[in-house]
Design an enzyme around this catalytic site. Sequence first.
Site, PDB file in Angstrom:
ATOM      1  CG  ASN A   1     -58.305 -37.525  27.894  1.00  0.00           C
ATOM      2  OD1 ASN A   1     -58.056 -38.531  27.223  1.00  0.00           O
ATOM      3  ND2 ASN A   1     -58.974 -37.573  29.017  1.00  0.00           N
TER       4      ASN A   1
ATOM      5  CG  ASP B   1     -60.860 -33.526  27.516  1.00  0.00           C
ATOM      6  OD1 ASP B   1     -60.057 -33.117  28.368  1.00  0.00           O
ATOM      7  OD2 ASP B   1     -61.439 -34.628  27.609  1.00  0.00           O
TER       8      ASP B   1
ATOM      9  CG  HIS C   1     -51.841 -38.471  22.701  1.00  0.00           C
ATOM     10  ND1 HIS C   1     -52.743 -39.490  22.931  1.00  0.00           N
ATOM     11  CD2 HIS C   1     -50.624 -39.076  22.631  1.00  0.00           C
ATOM     12  CE1 HIS C   1     -52.101 -40.647  22.993  1.00  0.00           C
ATOM     13  NE2 HIS C   1     -50.822 -40.430  22.827  1.00  0.00           N
TER      14      HIS C   1
ATOM     15  CB  CYS D   1     -50.553 -20.147   8.868  1.00  0.00           C
ATOM     16  SG  CYS D   1     -49.235 -19.172   9.633  1.00  0.00           S
TER      17      CYS D   1
ATOM     18  N   GLY E   1     -59.385 -44.612  32.960  1.00  0.00           N
ATOM     19  CA  GLY E   1     -60.099 -44.439  31.696  1.00  0.00           C
ATOM     20  C   GLY E   1     -59.269 -44.528  30.434  1.00  0.00           C
ATOM     21  CB  THR E   2     -56.132 -45.114  29.229  1.00  0.00           C
ATOM     22  OG1 THR E   2     -55.495 -45.400  27.967  1.00  0.00           O
ATOM     23  CG2 THR E   2     -55.319 -45.719  30.355  1.00  0.00           C
TER      24      THR E   2
ATOM     25  CD  GLU F   1     -66.457 -50.978  28.464  1.00  0.00           C
ATOM     26  OE1 GLU F   1     -65.686 -51.134  27.489  1.00  0.00           O
ATOM     27  OE2 GLU F   1     -67.343 -50.119  28.525  1.00  0.00           O
TER      28      GLU F   1
HETATM   29  P1  OAD Z   1     -59.980 -45.337  24.331  1.00  0.00           P
HETATM   30  O1  OAD Z   1     -61.237 -44.832  23.705  1.00  0.00           O
HETATM   31  O2  OAD Z   1     -59.116 -46.249  23.574  1.00  0.00           O
HETATM   32  O3  OAD Z   1     -60.340 -46.070  25.699  1.00  0.00           O
HETATM   33  C1  OAD Z   1     -61.223 -45.511  26.626  1.00  0.00           C
HETATM   34  C2  OAD Z   1     -61.209 -46.366  27.867  1.00  0.00           C
HETATM   35  O4  OAD Z   1     -62.049 -45.718  28.817  1.00  0.00           O
HETATM   36  C3  OAD Z   1     -61.737 -47.785  27.689  1.00  0.00           C
HETATM   37  O5  OAD Z   1     -60.852 -48.689  28.330  1.00  0.00           O
HETATM   38  C4  OAD Z   1     -63.093 -47.771  28.398  1.00  0.00           C
HETATM   39  O6  OAD Z   1     -63.371 -49.015  29.032  1.00  0.00           O
HETATM   40  C5  OAD Z   1     -62.851 -46.699  29.446  1.00  0.00           C
HETATM   41  N1  OAD Z   1     -64.060 -46.013  29.918  1.00  0.00           N
HETATM   42  C6  OAD Z   1     -65.250 -45.816  29.275  1.00  0.00           C
HETATM   43  N2  OAD Z   1     -66.085 -45.121  30.055  1.00  0.00           N
HETATM   44  C7  OAD Z   1     -65.431 -44.869  31.218  1.00  0.00           C
HETATM   45  C8  OAD Z   1     -65.770 -44.191  32.438  1.00  0.00           C
HETATM   46  N3  OAD Z   1     -66.963 -43.621  32.617  1.00  0.00           N
HETATM   47  N4  OAD Z   1     -64.831 -44.150  33.409  1.00  0.00           N
HETATM   48  C9  OAD Z   1     -63.611 -44.722  33.242  1.00  0.00           C
HETATM   49  N5  OAD Z   1     -63.234 -45.367  32.127  1.00  0.00           N
HETATM   50  C10 OAD Z   1     -64.141 -45.437  31.121  1.00  0.00           C
HETATM   51  O7  OAD Z   1     -59.200 -44.028  24.842  1.00  0.00           O
HETATM   52  P2  OAD Z   1     -57.655 -43.844  25.206  1.00  0.00           P
HETATM   53  O8  OAD Z   1     -57.090 -45.041  25.872  1.00  0.00           O
HETATM   54  O9  OAD Z   1     -57.543 -42.535  25.882  1.00  0.00           O
HETATM   55  O10 OAD Z   1     -54.768 -40.668  20.475  1.00  0.00           O
HETATM   56  O11 OAD Z   1     -57.040 -43.725  23.759  1.00  0.00           O
HETATM   57  C11 OAD Z   1     -55.697 -43.425  23.611  1.00  0.00           C
HETATM   58  C12 OAD Z   1     -55.468 -42.654  22.349  1.00  0.00           C
HETATM   59  O12 OAD Z   1     -56.086 -43.308  21.241  1.00  0.00           O
HETATM   60  C13 OAD Z   1     -56.108 -41.287  22.320  1.00  0.00           C
HETATM   61  O13 OAD Z   1     -55.387 -40.307  23.048  1.00  0.00           O
HETATM   62  C14 OAD Z   1     -56.111 -40.976  20.856  1.00  0.00           C
HETATM   63  C15 OAD Z   1     -56.536 -42.319  20.292  1.00  0.00           C
HETATM   64  O14 OAD Z   1     -55.965 -42.643  19.067  1.00  0.00           O
HETATM   65  C16 OAD Z   1     -54.544 -39.683  19.616  1.00  0.00           C
HETATM   66  O15 OAD Z   1     -55.427 -38.999  19.138  1.00  0.00           O
HETATM   67  C17 OAD Z   1     -53.089 -39.488  19.308  1.00  0.00           C
END
Ligand code: OAD
Length: 251
Positions: free
Chosen positions: A106, A108, A123, A152, A192-193, A220
């Site tokens: 993340n 954030d 990231h 810049c 949460g990934t 999920e």
């Molecule tokens: P994703 O949006 O791909 O996945 C989010 C995950 O969080 C999913 O598996 C959901 O099921 C889960 N989820 C949703 N709500 C939740 C909750 N309340 N508690 C726990 N889990 C929950 O996000 P990432 O896997 O972080 O990269 O995505 C990876 C990367 O893809 C990001 O860092 C970004 C994007 O491209 C860059 O910007 C380089």
Amino acid sequence: MMDELEQDIDKAAEMLRQAKAVVALTGAGVSAESGVPTFRGKEGLWEKFDPSTLEIGNFMKNPLRTWQVLRALFEGSLGQVRPNAAHEFLARLETQGKLLGIVTQNIDGLHQKAGSRVVHEFHGSMEWLVAPRSGHRYLAKDFDLGQLPPICPKSGEALKPDFVFFGEAIPAAAIRGAQELLTRADLLLVVGTAGVVWPASELPRLAKLGGARIIEINPESAMTRELGINDLWLRGPAGELCARLSEKLWP
Ligand code: OAD
């Protein structure tokens, strides 16, 4: 009678009590209950925005177009969000000497806002802007995004948020930091990934090779279960389940 989830939370609490070197790998879902949109899924950012706006080649060709999308991210919910019970739980585990650190995908900054100190931002982060060629860096909050793209003052280049765009390398320090943590972990929390973005998606395997047990929290899907390296899947939202875990560990 205890339901299945309650039993799993008890199991997870016991695994955490036994562990001495916990590491967390987090993704967008850990911040979902703070109001940060995830990338994939029904309400995900990729439903609203074309991911190719975040390709480095497209940014270099037309920074203004990318910034028009990014402004919504910077000025929308991402700017004002607060950590939730999941961020707070991980910060508390670190304070208590149980958690070695967090590897997050993340951008954030919510882990740090919750008080976590060892956070490897795989990231990058939204906090900084960088000049792609000269490498000058600035705090994003010092720039007025009313005028796009931000420029810049030293090199005249369009500034780019210092997070990893598609086509860019993961920051070397974050890779080293993540490897160092994961090889020392005896328990990995994957929170949460979706686990589809490489190379972050490889990190759980590294922990498993080092002998760590793995708990995944996700309502999920469970990427580590699909890889066959999962010891426990807590199926539910991270904030809610971490609040319940906190009650078990620190009643
Ligand atoms: P994703 O949006 O791909 O996945 C989010 C995950 O969080 C999913 O598996 C959901 O099921 C889960 N989820 C949703 N709500 C939740 C909750 N309340 N508690 C726990 N889990 C929950 O996000 P990432 O896997 O972080 O990269 O995505 C990876 C990367 O893809 C990001 O860092 C970004 C994007 O491209 C860059 O910007 C380089």
